[in-house]
Motif scaffolding. Structure first.
Motif, short mmCIF file in Angstrom:
data_model
loop_
_atom_site.label_atom_id
_atom_site.label_comp_id
_atom_site.label_asym_id
_atom_site.label_seq_id
_atom_site.Cartn_x
_atom_site.Cartn_y
_atom_site.Cartn_z
N GLU A 110 -0.34 -9.84 -1.16
CA GLU A 110 -0.37 -11.17 -0.42
C GLU A 110 0.31 -12.06 -1.14
N GLN A 111 0.09 -12.25 -2.36
CA GLN A 111 0.86 -13.28 -3.10
C GLN A 111 2.52 -13.26 -3.04
N ILE A 112 2.94 -11.78 -3.12
CA ILE A 112 4.28 -11.55 -2.87
C ILE A 112 4.78 -11.92 -1.56
N ILE A 113 4.19 -11.66 -0.62
CA ILE A 113 4.47 -11.99 0.78
C ILE A 113 4.39 -13.63 1.04
N ASP A 114 3.30 -14.14 0.54
CA ASP A 114 3.33 -15.74 0.48
C ASP A 114 4.60 -16.45 -0.12
N LYS A 115 5.04 -15.64 -1.22
CA LYS A 115 6.09 -16.24 -2.09
C LYS A 115 7.48 -16.23 -1.22
N ASP A 116 7.58 -15.06 -0.71
CA ASP A 116 8.54 -14.66 0.13
C ASP A 116 8.81 -15.47 1.38
N ILE A 117 7.61 -15.89 2.00
CA ILE A 117 7.69 -16.72 3.19
C ILE A 117 8.25 -18.20 2.73
N SER A 118 7.46 -18.41 1.65
CA SER A 118 7.66 -19.76 1.22
C SER A 118 9.17 -20.11 0.64
N GLU A 119 9.89 -19.03 0.21
CA GLU A 119 11.20 -19.01 -0.29
C GLU A 119 12.17 -18.83 0.98
N GLY A 120 11.63 -18.50 1.75
CA GLY A 120 12.70 -18.32 3.30
C GLY A 120 13.25 -16.98 3.30
N HIS A 121 12.63 -15.97 2.50
CA HIS A 121 12.93 -14.42 2.46
C HIS A 121 12.58 -13.74 3.64
N CYS A 122 11.81 -14.18 3.99
CA CYS A 122 10.93 -13.40 5.35
C CYS A 122 10.43 -14.45 6.45
N ARG A 123 11.06 -13.97 7.54
CA ARG A 123 10.71 -14.73 8.69
C ARG A 123 9.43 -14.42 9.41
N GLU A 124 9.09 -13.08 9.59
CA GLU A 124 8.07 -12.32 10.10
C GLU A 124 7.61 -11.04 9.42
N VAL A 125 6.47 -11.12 8.95
CA VAL A 125 6.11 -9.85 8.03
C VAL A 125 6.02 -8.68 9.17
N HIS A 126 6.59 -7.72 8.67
CA HIS A 126 6.85 -6.26 9.21
C HIS A 126 6.31 -5.20 8.28
N THR A 127 5.36 -4.51 8.74
CA THR A 127 4.79 -3.66 7.87
C THR A 127 5.06 -2.16 8.78
N ARG A 128 4.72 -1.03 8.09
CA ARG A 128 4.53 0.20 8.63
C ARG A 128 3.65 1.41 8.09
N PHE A 129 3.05 2.22 8.71
CA PHE A 129 2.45 3.33 7.96
C PHE A 129 3.50 4.67 8.39
N PRO A 130 3.82 5.23 7.35
CA PRO A 130 4.81 6.36 7.56
C PRO A 130 4.33 7.68 7.34
N PRO A 131 3.34 8.21 7.93
CA PRO A 131 2.76 9.62 7.58
C PRO A 131 3.73 10.70 7.73
N GLU A 132 3.53 11.72 7.08
CA GLU A 132 4.65 12.97 7.19
C GLU A 132 3.52 13.75 7.95
N PRO A 133 3.95 14.23 9.31
CA PRO A 133 3.13 14.95 9.70
C PRO A 133 2.92 16.78 9.40
N ASN A 134 2.49 16.59 8.25
CA ASN A 134 2.28 18.04 7.47
C ASN A 134 0.90 18.22 7.22
N GLY A 135 0.06 17.45 7.89
CA GLY A 135 -1.34 17.63 7.51
C GLY A 135 -2.23 16.71 8.32
N TYR A 136 -3.49 16.54 8.13
CA TYR A 136 -4.41 15.42 8.68
C TYR A 136 -4.45 14.44 7.64
N LEU A 137 -5.01 13.26 8.22
CA LEU A 137 -5.00 12.01 7.15
C LEU A 137 -6.34 12.13 6.56
N HIS A 138 -6.36 11.57 5.32
CA HIS A 138 -7.66 11.52 4.63
C HIS A 138 -8.04 10.07 4.23
#
Ligand code: ATP
Ligand code: MG
Length: 555
Positions: free
Chosen positions: A12-40
């Motif tokens: 969150e500290q990194i994101i706060d800094k990115d926003i305040s310095e204008g490097h990030c307009r809208e936070v966009h994250t992802r979860f990228p599982p490999e479909p080779n098993g079940y999640l734990h």
């Protein structure tokens, strides 16, 4: 805690800094599982972290299947993963993506690198590439094909794509630096030939991108701002940055690493869970002894309890293990006020109340949850013949045993005071029935004349009992000896599953359905099994017992 004192985690500290310095307009994250098993449970942490950040910053959250390696990937896993994420409450809305949808763009990206003189086709074998790579202390050697011309590289890569090249005969390598102190930067392979059927693209492609090349492209295409992954990718970050830089993305994503979640005495790695499943040691990916999300759901854990757990674990930059008892603490906390209490006798012995009329059934009031009046009350049937727990009776009690023994008076929970007069045993010395007399004036379990009893025990009417199977669990690996044996095999706990076939439950549990859960007084929290339970054949899994010596660490 008020808002001023809530500290932000390092992401969150990194994101706060990115926003305040204008490097990030809208936070966009992802979860990228490999479909080779079940999640734990570890994945649950990553999902809740990524989704939580998107929510907190009013941003977006993508679910993206990282399906670039067709060997181990299957559609079955895609569906299971979606179900698990939905159950956890992470909502990707209409942002469901598959890395395989970008194969065309990845191919173009590779061509772009070749044109820039930043990638080349090599004829070295996998072994040769390994030998040329050098070690942590020695630099690598240049690939003999490193200086191939751009046109030749383009033609050869085209051949690879068109299926004229055999598996393993050629690869595409990034041209970076064979002398780099970081082995990942020593001309990593970015594309390989593999004539394999892909679960979504079928036979359209016979070249597949390597993870380190594909992942940053996937992130960049989707406009991910903060690509959060686990610590083992830290050394890969320079390559991630190289890929997005050389491909000249305008707003390149940023990779941030955090520590994996490990639990003590629990098998979390997908690889190991898979082994338990494939070797038939457990009853599938959702065996309630596992910590796959499907298993935790089947066992009776709630999304709220997992969220609480993940929050308590925090986000760290250094690997550590969390005590399994903390997970148990969270589910107890979550269920404590939400779930009704019920009487269930897991190891029954018959009690006969000699002075109670035969054939009579009386319905007594029982409060559903003494700590939560909102849950109301119910009626429980009381009859002349009852069951109590075998361990609640002793022929010759030790000191401080306040439950039933000859001559002793106890309270039957919600019912009456009863006094044991005699008992019978079989030839093997096993108690077969216990005789008591009851005091009609103590109805409801209240003392009629200020008389005190020290023990209160639960019971079930024999005539109205609902039969059930109950399963008790312990950790699947041996607590004392650690998860692995010296030879790498798993150190299994032979007592991880106990099946009790002859349990009796109070009448109100007759209609219990899959995923319903209850507190069985004095025994713990139990959940109706989704696979094995049926209306005429109830099966309950113990989620967690009631007692624990676990104390929340004070921070
Ligand atoms: P495993 O290590 O159990 O085989 P994986 O990392 O291979 O899992 P992926 O499907 O590639 O599984 O992972 C999807 C995401 O989940 C990745 O971003 C990964 O970093 C994250 N992840 C995997 N295991 C954990 C864990 N124990 N704690 C936190 N995040 C994890
Ligand atoms: Mg993986």
């Amino acid at each position: 805690m008020d808002n001023e004192t809530v500290s932000r985690n390092f992401i969150e500290q990194i994101i706060d800094k990115d926003i305040s310095e204008g490097h990030c307009r809208e936070v966009h994250t992802r979860f990228p599982p490999e479909p080779n098993g079940y999640l734990h449970i570890g994945h649950a942490k990553s999902i809740l972290l990524n989704y939580g950040l998107a929510q907190k910053y009013n941003g977006k959250f993508n679910l993206r299947f990282d399906d670039t390696n067709p060997t181990k990937e299957r559609s079955e896993f895609v569906e299971a993963i979606e179900e698990d994420i939905r159950w956890l409450g992470a909502d990707w809305e209409d942002r469901l993506f598959f890395a395989s949808d970008y194969f065309g763009q990845m191919y173009e990206a590779a061509v772009k690198l070749i044109r820039k003189g930043k990638a080349y086709v090599s004829d070295l074998t996998a072994e040769e590439i390994k030998a040329y790579r050098g070690t942590l202390t020695e630099p690598g050697k240049d690939d003999p094909y490193r200086e191939r011309g751009i046109e030749e590289n383009l033609a050869l890569f085209e051949d690879m794509k068109n299926g004229v090249v055999e598996d393993g005969a050629k690869v595409l390598r990034a041209k970076i630096d064979m002398a780099s102190s970081n082995i990942n930067m020593r001309d990593p392979v970015i594309y390989r030939v593999a004539h394999m059927h892909h679960h979504r693209t079928g036979d359209a492609w016979c070249i597949y991108p390597m993870y380190d090349f594909a992942h940053p492209i996937e992130d960049a295409i989707e406009g991910i701002t903060h690509s959060i992954c686990t610590l083992e990718f830290e050394d890969h970050r320079p390559l991630y940055d190289w890929v997005v830089r050389e491909l000249e993305y305008e707003m390149p994503p940023q990779q941030i690493e955090f520590a994996k979640l490990y639990l003590t005495n629990v098998v979390t790695g997908k690889r190991y869970i898979k082994r338990l499943v494939e070797e038939g040691i457990v009853d599938g990916w959702d065996d309630p002894r596992l910590v796959s999300i499907a298993a935790l759901r089947r066992r009776g854990f709630t999304p709220e309890s997992l969220k609480m757990f993940v929050d308590l674990c925090g986000v760290a930059k250094a690997n550590s293990s969390v005590d399994y008892a903390m997970l148990e603490y969270c589910i107890r906390e979550d269920l404590k006020l939400k779930k009704p209490r019920r009487m269930a006798v897991l190891d029954p012995v018959k009690v006969i109340i000699d002075n109670y009329p035969e054939g009579k059934t009386e319905y007594l009031d029982a409060v559903n949850n003494p700590e939560n009046a909102m849950l109301g009350s119910r009626k429980v049937p009381f009859t002349r013949e009852l069951y109590i727990e075998r361990e609640d009776f002793m022929e010759e009690p030790p000191k401080k045993y306040f439950r039933m023994f000859p001559g002793n008076e106890v309270r039957l929970m919600n019912a009456y005071f009863v006094k044991c007069s005699r008992f019978e045993k079989d030839a093997g010395g096993k108690v077969t029935e216990i005789h008591c007399t009851y005091d009609p004036a103590s109805r409801g379990g209240n003392s009629p004349d200020g008389r005190k009893v020290k023990g209160t025990i639960h019971w079930v009417s024999a005539e109205h009992a609902v039969r059930a199977k109950v399963r008790l669990y312990q950790n699947i690996v041996d607590e004392e000896k650690g998860v692995y044996n010296e030879d790498g095999s798993l150190n299994l706990n032979p007592d991880s599953l106990t099946v009790l076939d002859n349990c009796v439950l109070e009448e109100s549990l007759a209609g219990a359905r899959a995923y319903d859960s209850f507190q069985f007084v004095r025994q713990g929290f139990f959940c109706v099994d989704v696979k094995d339970s049926a209306p005429d054949h109830l099966v309950f899994n113990r989620i967690v017992s009631l007692k624990s010596s676990f104390k929340l660490p004070v921070s």
